[in-house]
Design a protein around this motif. Structure first.
Motif, PDB file in Angstrom:
ATOM      1  N   GLY A   3     -17.291  -3.488  -8.998  1.00  0.00           N
ATOM      2  CA  GLY A   3     -16.415  -4.596  -8.276  1.00  0.00           C
ATOM      3  C   GLY A   3     -14.834  -4.373  -8.315  1.00  0.00           C
ATOM      4  O   GLY A   3     -14.306  -3.768  -9.298  1.00  0.00           O
ATOM      5  N   PHE A   4     -14.272  -4.921  -7.232  1.00  0.00           N
ATOM      6  CA  PHE A   4     -12.699  -4.681  -7.217  1.00  0.00           C
ATOM      7  C   PHE A   4     -12.124  -6.210  -6.746  1.00  0.00           C
ATOM      8  O   PHE A   4     -12.524  -6.698  -5.709  1.00  0.00           O
ATOM      9  N   ILE A   5     -11.387  -6.772  -7.617  1.00  0.00           N
ATOM     10  CA  ILE A   5     -10.777  -8.084  -7.446  1.00  0.00           C
ATOM     11  C   ILE A   5      -9.205  -7.751  -7.114  1.00  0.00           C
ATOM     12  O   ILE A   5      -8.560  -7.113  -7.671  1.00  0.00           O
ATOM     13  N   GLY A   6      -9.152  -8.233  -5.911  1.00  0.00           N
ATOM     14  CA  GLY A   6      -7.645  -7.643  -5.248  1.00  0.00           C
ATOM     15  C   GLY A   6      -8.072  -6.457  -4.667  1.00  0.00           C
ATOM     16  O   GLY A   6      -6.875  -5.404  -4.587  1.00  0.00           O
ATOM     17  N   GLY A   7      -9.066  -5.988  -4.119  1.00  0.00           N
ATOM     18  CA  GLY A   7      -9.457  -4.817  -3.651  1.00  0.00           C
ATOM     19  C   GLY A   7      -8.889  -4.410  -2.282  1.00  0.00           C
ATOM     20  O   GLY A   7      -9.280  -3.314  -1.789  1.00  0.00           O
ATOM     21  N   THR A   8      -8.193  -5.410  -1.696  1.00  0.00           N
ATOM     22  CA  THR A   8      -7.796  -4.994  -0.361  1.00  0.00           C
ATOM     23  C   THR A   8      -6.288  -4.272  -0.390  1.00  0.00           C
ATOM     24  O   THR A   8      -5.828  -3.935   0.695  1.00  0.00           O
ATOM     25  N   GLY A   9      -5.738  -4.347  -1.647  1.00  0.00           N
ATOM     26  CA  GLY A   9      -4.359  -3.581  -1.451  1.00  0.00           C
ATOM     27  C   GLY A   9      -4.561  -2.142  -1.442  1.00  0.00           C
ATOM     28  O   GLY A   9      -5.656  -1.623  -2.037  1.00  0.00           O
ATOM     29  N   PRO A  10      -3.492  -1.294  -1.370  1.00  0.00           N
ATOM     30  CA  PRO A  10      -3.626   0.507  -1.542  1.00  0.00           C
ATOM     31  C   PRO A  10      -4.252   0.841  -2.641  1.00  0.00           C
ATOM     32  O   PRO A  10      -5.194   1.693  -2.515  1.00  0.00           O
ATOM     33  N   GLU A  11      -3.987   0.512  -3.825  1.00  0.00           N
ATOM     34  CA  GLU A  11      -4.547   0.932  -5.140  1.00  0.00           C
ATOM     35  C   GLU A  11      -5.957   0.615  -5.105  1.00  0.00           C
ATOM     36  O   GLU A  11      -6.868   1.479  -5.616  1.00  0.00           O
ATOM     37  N   GLY A  12      -6.574  -0.562  -4.753  1.00  0.00           N
ATOM     38  CA  GLY A  12      -7.851  -0.950  -4.847  1.00  0.00           C
ATOM     39  C   GLY A  12      -8.630  -0.354  -3.810  1.00  0.00           C
ATOM     40  O   GLY A  12      -9.651   0.227  -4.168  1.00  0.00           O
ATOM     41  N   ARG A  13      -8.139  -0.361  -2.404  1.00  0.00           N
ATOM     42  CA  ARG A  13      -8.880   0.456  -1.448  1.00  0.00           C
ATOM     43  C   ARG A  13      -8.986   1.986  -1.880  1.00  0.00           C
ATOM     44  O   ARG A  13      -9.824   2.755  -1.619  1.00  0.00           O
ATOM     45  N   GLY A  14      -7.908   2.391  -2.457  1.00  0.00           N
ATOM     46  CA  GLY A  14      -7.992   3.871  -2.665  1.00  0.00           C
ATOM     47  C   GLY A  14      -8.885   4.278  -3.785  1.00  0.00           C
ATOM     48  O   GLY A  14      -9.635   5.284  -3.572  1.00  0.00           O
ATOM     49  N   PHE A 133      -6.013   4.081 -14.830  1.00  0.00           N
ATOM     50  CA  PHE A 133      -5.412   4.420 -13.425  1.00  0.00           C
ATOM     51  C   PHE A 133      -4.100   4.170 -13.122  1.00  0.00           C
ATOM     52  O   PHE A 133      -3.760   3.831 -11.866  1.00  0.00           O
ATOM     53  N   HIS A 134      -3.151   3.915 -13.948  1.00  0.00           N
ATOM     54  CA  HIS A 134      -1.846   3.313 -13.627  1.00  0.00           C
ATOM     55  C   HIS A 134      -1.014   4.210 -12.994  1.00  0.00           C
ATOM     56  O   HIS A 134      -0.095   4.062 -12.261  1.00  0.00           O
ATOM     57  N   THR A 135      -1.214   5.807 -13.432  1.00  0.00           N
ATOM     58  CA  THR A 135      -0.341   6.611 -12.766  1.00  0.00           C
ATOM     59  C   THR A 135      -0.648   7.617 -11.538  1.00  0.00           C
ATOM     60  O   THR A 135      -0.315   8.598 -11.476  1.00  0.00           O
ATOM     61  N   ILE A 136      -1.713   7.203 -10.853  1.00  0.00           N
ATOM     62  CA  ILE A 136      -2.311   7.713  -9.796  1.00  0.00           C
ATOM     63  C   ILE A 136      -1.653   7.107  -8.444  1.00  0.00           C
ATOM     64  O   ILE A 136      -1.710   5.763  -8.192  1.00  0.00           O
ATOM     65  N   SER A 137      -1.125   7.867  -7.755  1.00  0.00           N
ATOM     66  CA  SER A 137      -0.466   7.190  -6.362  1.00  0.00           C
ATOM     67  C   SER A 137      -1.754   6.636  -5.502  1.00  0.00           C
ATOM     68  O   SER A 137      -2.644   7.482  -5.050  1.00  0.00           O
ATOM     69  N   ALA A 138      -1.483   5.419  -5.017  1.00  0.00           N
ATOM     70  CA  ALA A 138      -2.536   4.891  -4.300  1.00  0.00           C
ATOM     71  C   ALA A 138      -2.439   5.933  -2.760  1.00  0.00           C
ATOM     72  O   ALA A 138      -3.331   5.751  -2.158  1.00  0.00           O
ATOM     73  N   HIS A 139      -1.316   6.205  -2.267  1.00  0.00           N
ATOM     74  CA  HIS A 139      -1.246   6.767  -0.927  1.00  0.00           C
ATOM     75  C   HIS A 139      -2.095   8.058  -0.963  1.00  0.00           C
ATOM     76  O   HIS A 139      -2.900   8.532  -0.099  1.00  0.00           O
ATOM     77  N   ASP A 140      -2.124   8.649  -2.230  1.00  0.00           N
ATOM     78  CA  ASP A 140      -2.887   9.944  -2.365  1.00  0.00           C
ATOM     79  C   ASP A 140      -4.413   9.597  -2.416  1.00  0.00           C
ATOM     80  O   ASP A 140      -5.296  10.281  -1.900  1.00  0.00           O
ATOM     81  N   LEU A 141      -4.501   8.428  -3.130  1.00  0.00           N
ATOM     82  CA  LEU A 141      -6.043   8.031  -3.206  1.00  0.00           C
ATOM     83  C   LEU A 141      -6.746   7.847  -2.042  1.00  0.00           C
ATOM     84  O   LEU A 141      -7.830   7.945  -1.430  1.00  0.00           O
ATOM     85  N   LEU A 142      -5.836   7.441  -0.978  1.00  0.00           N
ATOM     86  CA  LEU A 142      -6.428   7.001   0.437  1.00  0.00           C
ATOM     87  C   LEU A 142      -6.392   8.137   1.241  1.00  0.00           C
ATOM     88  O   LEU A 142      -6.955   8.001   2.570  1.00  0.00           O
TER      89      LEU A 142
END
Length: 214
Positions: A3-14, A133-142
């Motif tokens: 599960g993701f709480i706050g999952g709609t932001g870039p990091e959660g979605r990525g 997972f603090h140092t991973i770019s959300a943009h790259d994950l997406l």
């Protein structure tokens, strides 16, 4: 079910995108079910059919384990306090970094408990906390087909939960999970986020970290 709480932001979605593509079932949560549905629609063309579902944060807390926390830091304490009872006896993977911006420069915010992960442990005494997972770019994950050249440092006082975090990190192409020791080390990793954001601005890149010698 992850599960993701706050999952709609870039990091959660990525992270949801990458873990779904790795074969995991994902429950993507938000305070607003409409936003959760929109996020699932955005991901649907890049993940196996039915692998990502929309939900509210409360339903995620009730029906998932582990539960990722991916809210902005300013909402961290209030979000967890509001559903603390629902998260009892769950493994919590906290990806929140305490960062603020002043005149375009990223700064780490001092956390009274020492780190965001330790704050989560204070609020959720009956949960098992993992910082990762603090140092991973959300943009790259997406970017679904992009291999990410990075290590993910995972901290927890619970060995089994820490190994879970390491295993989940290693499911993402290009990423290696690294044992970062106990939760008391989480602040060092969380604060790296501000440094990497400032490096990104200087070099106009998405930087990450690698631990050599392992």
């Amino acid at each position: 079910m992850i599960g993701f709480i706050g999952g709609t932001g870039p990091e959660g979605r990525g992270l949801a995108l990458r873990l779904a593509r790795a074969g995991e079932k994902i429950l993507l949560g938000s305070r607003d079910i409409g936003r959760a549905n929109e996020a699932v629609t955005q991901l649907s063309t890049h993940v196996p059919s039915g692998s990502v579902s929309a939900s509210t944060n409360n339903e995620v807390a009730l029906n998932s384990d582990p539960v990722f926390i991916a809210v902005p830091y300013e909402a961290h304490k209030s979000t967890l306090s509001g559903i603390s009872g629902l998260l009892a006896h769950r493994t919590i993977v906290d990806v929140v970094a305490p960062v603020t911006f002043r005149k375009g420069v990223a700064y780490a915010i001092p956390v009274p408990d020492g780190s965001v992960a330790e704050e989560a442990q204070t609020i959720l005494p009956d949960s098992i906390i993992v910082a990762a997972f603090h140092t991973i770019s959300a943009h790259d994950l997406l970017k679904p087909n992009m291999s990410i050249d990075s290590d993910v440092i995972v901290c927890s006082d619970d060995h089994k939960a820490k190994q879970l975090g390491i295993n989940l990190a290693s499911k993402i192409e290009g990423i290696r999970g690294i044992d970062g020791g106990g939760l008391h080390n989480a602040s060092y990793v969380e604060n790296l986020t501000a440094l990497l954001l400032n490096i990104n601005k200087i070099y106009k890149i998405h930087s990450s970290i690698r631990i050599s010698g392992i």
